[in-house]
Structures are given as structure tokens and as C-alpha cells.
Design an enzyme around this catalytic site. Structure first.
Site, short mmCIF file in Angstrom:
data_model
loop_
_atom_site.label_atom_id
_atom_site.label_comp_id
_atom_site.label_asym_id
_atom_site.label_seq_id
_atom_site.Cartn_x
_atom_site.Cartn_y
_atom_site.Cartn_z
N ASN A 12 -42.20 -19.04 -12.30
CA ASN A 12 -41.44 -18.31 -11.28
C ASN A 12 -40.38 -17.50 -12.03
OD1 ASN A 12 -39.87 -17.42 -9.19
ND2 ASN A 12 -39.18 -19.44 -8.52
N LYS A 14 -38.47 -15.33 -10.86
CA LYS A 14 -37.33 -15.00 -9.98
C LYS A 14 -36.98 -13.52 -10.12
CE LYS A 14 -36.02 -19.81 -10.22
NZ LYS A 14 -34.98 -20.82 -10.20
N HIS A 118 -39.11 -21.74 -1.41
CA HIS A 118 -38.27 -22.05 -2.57
C HIS A 118 -36.84 -22.28 -2.08
CE1 HIS A 118 -36.07 -21.71 -6.31
NE2 HIS A 118 -37.21 -21.96 -6.92
N GLU A 120 -34.09 -21.41 -3.19
CA GLU A 120 -33.21 -20.23 -3.22
C GLU A 120 -33.44 -19.37 -1.98
OE1 GLU A 120 -34.30 -18.99 -7.17
OE2 GLU A 120 -33.27 -20.73 -7.98
N GLU A 198 -39.17 -29.82 -6.03
CA GLU A 198 -38.10 -29.27 -6.86
C GLU A 198 -36.75 -29.75 -6.33
OE1 GLU A 198 -39.40 -25.45 -8.97
OE2 GLU A 198 -38.73 -24.87 -6.98
N GLY A 204 -32.36 -25.08 -12.71
CA GLY A 204 -31.47 -24.29 -13.56
C GLY A 204 -30.27 -25.05 -14.10
N SER A 239 -35.74 -27.48 -14.17
CA SER A 239 -35.39 -27.68 -15.58
C SER A 239 -36.55 -28.19 -16.44
CB SER A 239 -34.16 -28.59 -15.72
OG SER A 239 -33.02 -27.97 -15.16
P1 PGA Z 1 -35.79 -23.83 -13.48
O1 PGA Z 1 -36.26 -23.29 -12.05
O2 PGA Z 1 -37.03 -24.17 -14.26
O3 PGA Z 1 -35.01 -22.68 -14.10
O4 PGA Z 1 -34.94 -25.03 -13.25
C1 PGA Z 1 -37.36 -23.85 -11.40
C2 PGA Z 1 -37.58 -23.16 -10.09
O5 PGA Z 1 -36.61 -22.79 -9.41
O6 PGA Z 1 -38.74 -22.98 -9.68
#
Ligand code: PGA
Length: 277
Positions: A12, A14, A118, A120, A198, A204, A239
Site C-alpha cells: 500500500n 498510500k 483502511h 486512514e 491492521e 507506521g 509496521s
Molecule cells: P505500515 O502501514 O506498514 O507503514 O505500518 C501499513 C498499512 O497502513 O497498510
């Protein structure tokens, strides 16, 4: 190599990177890694016998075409698939929906999958269960694979509400039991649905649940899906990086990973692919 690998490694990206050239280059570098593969490079020869994990890249809408062309120019279409990060919920085909991209538009372009739910999108764009259900319905109407994300906040995690939160988020899927097969079919069957667990507090942040916690949660998700008579591979996200991928790959019921930050570096992403291949 055999055809039994049913693991998934999904990137992803983003809202990254800024330039189209950088996005195409990232796909190029991943393609170079795949092309230069030689079984001798695997210390564990058992690994070399396996198929690659299913790899899906999810760039920004505006970079999908450039990345698709890059993949085609390296003849990597069989190994590198594409997903969109979002889809219009209001309409599946076309219409007056400023700023949106439809399932039909994605399908017409040869994009086979879409990320829905997701954290976000839930957090910053107020996407609720009703809207997510519409997005899933539209994706299925055009035969797009849905990568459905669920996860608890840190407060919910600390309050031991993880299972309750996930059960609630998974309820959205109950209305799609007719669209989603009940069981894993043949080895080359493409699942209609992938569920990505997740934890929001792991995205992140460099933090992850323990392997045992991940196993327990995946077990819970698996049981919940079975009770709904729905089959989906269950991915972990949050992460994931080149260092922890190998141990995550050992966790029972972890069918793959959804990777954010570490997917923006081709070498790191490659290590993650290898861990699941
Ligand atoms: P990350 O994000 O690997 O940067 O923690 C994962 C995600 O949001 O799909």
C-alpha cells in the site's frame, strides 16, 4: 516451483511517492529483483521450490497507469498485480461524483483489486460501515478482489476490546455471503476477499503485537468468517518490515502481509516477498 503458495504480499503505497517517475521506478526495481531471481540465492532450497507469493502493488490512482505500463514493459504482469487504494461507493459505473473513481473504470483499466476500509480512510475520510458495504458491493459488481482492512485502536487494544471491535467491523461482510465462496477452492483459485488485520496503533509506528497475539487474532477472524460461511485469506498489516517479515511468516493463519512504509523501498519489499515465498 509448485503451485501451492497461497501467501499474499501487498504494497500500500498510500499517497507516495510524489512523482510518477518515482512510482514507475519503484515498480521497475521490484521487477528487477524478481527477474534476477535464481534458486541458488536461497539458502533454504525448500524455499526455492515454492512459487512466489501473490504480489499486489497499490499505487495512487494517478500513478496506476504509469506503474501498469512499467510492469508490462518488463513482462512482469504474471507476478505483479495492481490494486487501487479506494473506490467510489455511490456508483459502480459512472456519473456525477466529482473526484471519485468507479469500479467500472478500474476494471476497464485491468486493475483487479481494491483496498476497502483502511483505517486512514475510516479515520480521515469518515468512512463508515454503510459506505464500506457500498464500496464492496460495487467492487464485486465488477469482479474486483476486495482487500478489506480491519483493526482496533490503541485504547481498544489496552481495554482488551480487540475481538469485539473486529467482530463488529466484520459484520459488514455478512451481506456478501452469496458473493464470497465458503471455502478455499483449488490452489489457483483467486479469492474474492482478503481480510487484512491492521491494528491502528501498529500502522507506521514501528510497534507490532506479539506473534502470539497476532495468531490469536487471526484465529478469531478465521472463526468469525467461518461462522459467516465466508472464506478469505487473512493478512497482517502494521509496521511489517524486512526484519520482522520472516517471523511473521511463521505465524499460523498469517496468509500474508499488507505493507505500507517498507513497501516504498524496493529492497525491503523484496525481503518481505522472499519471506513469504
Ligand atoms: P505500515 O502501514 O506498514 O507503514 O505500518 C501499513 C498499512 O497502513 O497498510
Amino acid at each position: 516451483m509448485n503451485a501451492t503458495n497461497s501467501k499474499w504480499v501487498i504494497a500500500n503505497w498510500k499517497m507516495n511517492p510524489v512523482s510518477q517517475k518515482a512510482a514507475a521506478n519503484l515498480a521497475y526495481e521490484i521487477g528487477v529483483h524478481l527477474a534476477s531471481f535464481s534458486p541458488d540465492r536461497f539458502i533454504n532450497q525448500e524455499l526455492a521450490k515454492q512459487n512466489w507469493a501473490h504480489i499486489i502493488l497499490a499505487p495512487s490512482f494517478i500513478h496506476l497507469l504509469a506503474v501498469q505500463q512499467q510492469i508490462a514493459s518488463q513482462n512482469m504482469q504474471p507476478l505483479l498485480k495492481l490494486a487501487a487504494q479506494n473506490i467510489c461507493g455511490q456508483q459502480a459505473e459512472k456519473g456525477a461524483f466529482t473526484g471519485e473513481v468507479s469500479a467500472a473504470q478500474l476494471a476497464e483499466m485491468g486493475i483487479g483489486a481494491v483496498i476497502v476500509g483502511h483505517s486512514e480512510r475510516r479515520q480521515y475520510f469518515a468512512e463508515n460501515d454503510d459506505l464500506l458495504a457500498k464500496k464492496i458491493a460495487n467492487a464485486f459488481a465488477y469482479d474486483l478482489q476486495v482487500i478489506f482492512c480491519i483493526g482496533e485502536s490503541h485504547e481498544q487494544y489496552l481495554a482488551k476490546q480487540t475481538f469485539a471491535v473486529l467482530a463488529k467491523q466484520l459484520e459488514v461482510l455478512a451481506q456478501f455471503t452469496l458473493n464470497i465462496p465458503k471455502t478455499n477452492q483449488t490452489s489457483n483459485f483467486t479469492p474474492k476477499l482478503l481480510v487484512a488485520y491492521e491494528p491502528i496503533w501498529a500502522i507506521g509506528t514501528g510497534l507490532t503485537p506479539t506473534l502470539f497475539e497476532i495468531e490469536q487474532v487471526h484465529n478469531f477472524i478465521s472463526e468469525t468468517l467461518s461462522a459467516m460461511q465466508v472464506y478469505a485469506p487473512i493478512l497482517y498489516g502494521g509496521s511489517v518490515n524486512a526484519k520482522n517479515a520472516a517471523e511473521l511468516a511463521t505465524v499460523p493463519l498469517v496468509d500474508g502481509v499488507l505493507v505500507g512504509g517498507a513497501a516504498l523501498d524496493a529492497d525491503s519489499f523484496w525481503q518481505i516477498i522472499v519471506a513469504f515465498s
